[in-house]
Design an enzyme around this catalytic site. Structure first.
Site, PDB file in Angstrom:
ATOM      1  N   LYS B 169       0.847  -1.188   0.000  1.00 51.16           N
ATOM      2  CA  LYS B 169       0.000   0.000   0.000  1.00 51.16           C
ATOM      3  C   LYS B 169       0.886   1.243   0.000  1.00 51.16           C
ATOM      4  CE  LYS B 169      -0.187   1.147   4.754  1.00 51.16           C
ATOM      5  NZ  LYS B 169      -0.750   1.946   5.741  1.00 51.16           N
ATOM      6  N   HIS B 199      -1.161  -5.926   5.473  1.00 48.62           N
ATOM      7  CA  HIS B 199      -0.601  -6.795   6.520  1.00 48.62           C
ATOM      8  C   HIS B 199      -1.580  -7.042   7.674  1.00 48.62           C
ATOM      9  CE1 HIS B 199       0.535  -2.969   8.461  1.00 48.62           C
ATOM     10  NE2 HIS B 199       0.442  -3.646   9.569  1.00 48.62           N
ATOM     11  N   GLU B 237      -2.399   4.105  18.186  1.00 49.33           N
ATOM     12  CA  GLU B 237      -0.933   4.074  18.297  1.00 49.33           C
ATOM     13  C   GLU B 237      -0.520   5.115  19.312  1.00 49.33           C
ATOM     14  OE1 GLU B 237       1.433   3.777  14.544  1.00 49.33           O
ATOM     15  OE2 GLU B 237      -0.514   4.219  13.669  1.00 49.33           O
ATOM     16  N   HIS B 261      -6.509  -0.988   5.874  1.00 46.69           N
ATOM     17  CA  HIS B 261      -6.536  -1.943   6.988  1.00 46.69           C
ATOM     18  C   HIS B 261      -7.907  -2.074   7.655  1.00 46.69           C
ATOM     19  CE1 HIS B 261      -2.324  -1.801   6.464  1.00 46.69           C
ATOM     20  NE2 HIS B 261      -2.073  -0.745   7.196  1.00 46.69           N
TER      21      HIS B 261
END
Lengths: 306, 514
Positions: B169, B199, B237, B261
């Site tokens: 990506k 991922h 995060e 994602h």
């Protein structure tokens, strides 16, 4: 070690064990259990062997492990002790622990052992029985323990009469019990090599010309592994393929040759593939939940070849 | 061809017991000096070799512009593996063997002559690799087109052997560029050979969503609008942009996390069961779900999508700069470092159930989870407040799928407090991956690399999936690009802007604290 064994007493000892483990380590320990794993062995077998195998197996198959050590002859009393097997995963700060119960009994007390075991099974989880002794596996008094497990793993390796062991396995399977033979599991690597060989289109094309397969096995009577392999090759390659056997020093099966009109394919097996460790075999079996329908056919085929 | 087709027609194959075989091949990594290669790809390949899951014959070629002998590249990668290998020991002997298959080829990806040189180098290994080749584009996206074009011009897109290309990506920066990229890729490789990597889909817990939903009988009957009140997906995060400020200010959280994602995670949570667990069957269902997400109208965007940007704050007693104070960032940047959005799925299963998604940087902790909040019991028999209200309604049943850092599943329900009276308290029933399986779980890149080598595209995204998720995100991007926001609007170390809480509050919901 306690002289009188009661399931309640063992469960209480296990509770106390977890309390003390929790206090030993600042980070606490992670109690892990995904099955009850019963490992039955002759008392004469070195007790360290079962312990070491379980220590390795719990990494991927955390369990309440019950090591049952059975001595020949009479004797009413059972003995037991409890302990924990712990390990620290790489890079983590908390140990993962599994509980282990060791019970020693005589052959004549196996009915009492069954009663104790029934109370010690981890609730609602699969029960697997690994029988490391062919003597026990063939013992009439051991049958109720076999019937209590969802999956039983025996090993016909080294049997003086492999056919008798295979017949006993077939009898259990005929009664609907999931009994597996590590001698069959031992062939997975070998079978995989054979399959990989015939992945190549040019080799697959030669398969139709094969009329005979020759299996080189360890000296002595034809071992169960060789019988299984012969039956599997016939099952996969077709009934026109006639198996034959040759003996040589080495592992149970060291080579297979595919022979026919203008065809000679010899596939030798490296030691790591021909003789995997018992723990690797148990790991494979403990990880398999689905029924092995190929094994059913191979077992019947092996008995018909014998 | 050696691979899945050969397995299917091989009478000796045993699907129950045999490990999936990865055929021999050459792996070419473009962007060999980049962060992704150093931190993820080479450590993942090394770990696969450690577990003996690499094929019997393989070579790995790294490419970048810098001239460098093989040995120097190997030494650099060795240091990377030592530093970034996750939950694994480093084995010197194994590295020596692995390094023998690791090569480096310098070259400018814009230079067509380079691809002839590459083809020559790869041909030297044909005997070992059976001519199979996997090209991994780990470069900046502007290089995708020249690389794919160069591979095509040099004939490297066609066998003998299979040829596949893995694309990282972003798959475009908007719908138009995504379509253009797809056209360029498909001009050289067939869609079946294009592996768009996300991922998140390779994470063990995300894959486990399918197992939990479709291998158990107890969840699926509840998995619909009758029983589910809302779904909250959080990807938080604690770190900031970590030196990637210049890149990040052009991308933002909506593009960086939601378009790919988190919409894929949402599709996994909400998709219908596929007819078979086969790549295209699973991807068809994911694509269908993505196409069912309601596209927000312009007038809905302000109330359904909240952008945020962190300002200065403190974490763990340390002062933290705001996004605009990060190196390389425009002091007036309008970049979204936080997004919260409400989506609805227009199908019979999910009509009317809000899916809340939030992601952001500099939030209080690093955590990714999915919470399915169930409807409350219609009436409380036990606890009523002194006005006769139902106390338990504020403590709904939750099924929480924890993706990271501690992978597992928890079910929250009410239980009686010990002692007299019928006082209730929420308790949690936990499944922890560590305690049930004990073993290290493979990293997403290990899983996805093996899948690509084995020709299994189940966990890779397809052109129609990429375009369907851009269709969801594009109106929000367009709206945000035409408005100026009062940034920063949340302090570093907090759970995001106030407007995000208000968005849920309008439907009587609350963000849970993960």
């Amino acid at each position: 070690m306690s002289a009188a064994v009661s399931p309640e007493g063992i469960l209480k000892e296990l509770s106390q064990l977890w309390v003390s483990l929790g206090k030993e380590d600042d980070a606490g320990v992670l109690r892990a259990c995904a099955m009850t794993l019963i490992m039955a062995a002759d008392e004469s077998e070195d007790s360290a062997i079962a312990g070491e195998m379980l220590a390795e197996l719990i990494h991927e198959h955390p369990s309440r492990a019950i090591v049952l050590r059975v001595r020949s002859g009479e004797g009413a009393a059972l003995e037991s002790r409890v302990l924990a097997q712990c390990w620290m995963p790489f890079g983590k700060r908390q140990q993962i622990c599994c509980e282990q119960v060791e019970i020693t009994s005589s052959e004549t007390s196996l009915a009492e052992v069954r009663r104790v075991l029934m109370a010690l099974l981890a609730p609602d989880l699969p029960v697997l029985l690994v029988c490391r002794s062919l003597r026990l596996f063939l013992l009439e008094a051991f049958r109720p323990l076999i019937a209590a497990a969802g999956k039983v793993i025996a090993d016909s390796r080294g049997a003086a009469d492999p056919v008798m062991v295979l017949a006993a396995i077939a009898s259990h399977r005929g009664e609907g019990r999931n009994v597996q033979d590590l001698a069959w599991t031992r062939l997975t690597g070998i079978r995989q090599e054979i399959a990989a060989h015939f992945d190549r289109p040019e080799e697959a094309a030669r398969l139709s010309s094969v009329r005979r397969v020759e299996i080189t096995h360890a000296t002595g009577p034809v071992p169960a592994e060789a019988l299984y392999l012969a039956a599997w090759l016939r099952h996969a390659a077709g009934p026109q393929v006639v198996p034959s056997f040759a003996a040589a020093e080495g592992p149970p099966v060291s080579q297979v040759a595919f022979l026919g009109d203008g065809v000679e394919i010899r596939i030798p097996f490296a030691a790591a593939i021909a003789a995997p460790r018992d723990c690797e075999l148990l790991h494979e079996e403990l990880g398999l939940a689905a029924p092995d329908s190929i094994y059913d056919r191979v077992l019947a085929g092996a008995l018909s070849l014998a | 061809m050696v691979g899945a087709m050969a397995e299917a027609s091989n009478p000796f194959h045993d699907a129950l017991r045999f490990e999936r075989r990865v055929p021999p091949c050459a792996i070419v990594i473009f962007g060999a000096n980049g962060d992704l290669t150093k931190r993820k790809l080479i450590p993942a390949l090394y770990r696969l070799a450690y577990e003996r899951r690499m094929p019997s014959g393989y070579v790995i070629y790294g490419n970048s512009r810098t001239e460098m002998p093989d040995d120097v590249y190997r030494a650099k990668m060795k240091e990377s593996v030592k530093q970034f290998l996750e939950d694994s020991p480093f084995d010197e002997e194994l590295w020596s063997q692995f390094a023998q298959s690791l090569y480096y080829v310098a070259g400018d990806v814009q230079d067509t002559a380079f691809y002839s040189k590459l083809a020559g180098r790869l041909k030297e290994h044909d005997q070992k690799t059976a001519g199979n080749m996997l090209f991994y584009l780990s470069t900046q996206p502007s290089h995708y087109e020249p690389i794919v074009g160069g591979l095509g011009a040099a004939g490297l897109n066609q066998g003998p052997g299979w040829r596949r290309v893995v694309v990282e990506k972003p798959f475009g920066i908007d719908m138009a560029t995504a379509k253009a990229l797809n056209r360029r890729l498909q001009a050289v490789f067939p869609e079946s050979a294009i592996y768009r990597i996300d991922h998140y889909l390779g994470k063990e817990t995300v894959q486990n969503v399918l197992a939990v939903r479709f291998a158990n009988g107890i969840f699926e009957p509840l998995w619909n609008r009758r029983y589910v009140n809302n779904v909250q997906i959080t990807a938080a995060e604690s770190i900031g942009v970590e030196g990637r400020g210049a890149y990040y200010q052009e991308s933002g959280a909506l593009r960086d996390m939601i378009q790919n994602h988190l919409l894929q995670v949402m599709a996994t949570i909400a998709m219908e069961p596929s007819a078979a667990f086969e790549p295209n069957a699973v991807r068809d269902e994911r694509a269908k779900l993505l196409r069912s997400i309601r596209i927000l109208k312009e007038e809905e965007i302000a109330t359904h999508a909240v952008p945020g940007q962190y300002g200065p704050g403190s974490m763990g007693g340390k002062p933290i700069p705001g996004f605009r104070q990060e190196p390389g960032v425009n002091p007036e940047a309008q970049t979204d470092t936080y997004v919260a959005a409400t989506f609805f799925i227009d199908n019979w299963r999910w009509a009317g159930v809000p899916f809340y998604i939030r992601t952001g940087k500099r939030l209080p902790k690093r955590v990714t989870d999915i919470a399915i909040q169930f409807n409350a019991a219609p009436l409380s028999l036990f606890e009523r407040d002194n006005m006769g209200g139902n106390q338990h309604l504020a403590r709904p049943n939750l099924l929480i799928i924890r993706v990271q850092p501690e992978e597992g599943i928890s079910l929250r329900f009410l239980s009686k407090n010990p002692g007299g009276g019928m006082k209730l308290r929420p308790v949690s029933m936990d499944f922890n991956y560590g305690s049930s399986f004990g073993v290290r779980t493979p990293t997403a890149y290990e899983t996805l690399l093996v899948d690509a080598l084995a020709g299994d595209a189940t966990l890779y995204t397809r052109q129609d999936m990429v375009e369907a998720s851009w269709a969801v995100v594009q109106p929000i991007l367009d709206y945000w690009n035409s408005h100026k926001f009062e940034f920063p609007n949340y302090e570093a170390g907090t759970w995001g802007p106030r407007q995000s809480d208000e968005m849920l509050d309008r439907r009587g919901h609350l963000w849970r604290v993960p």
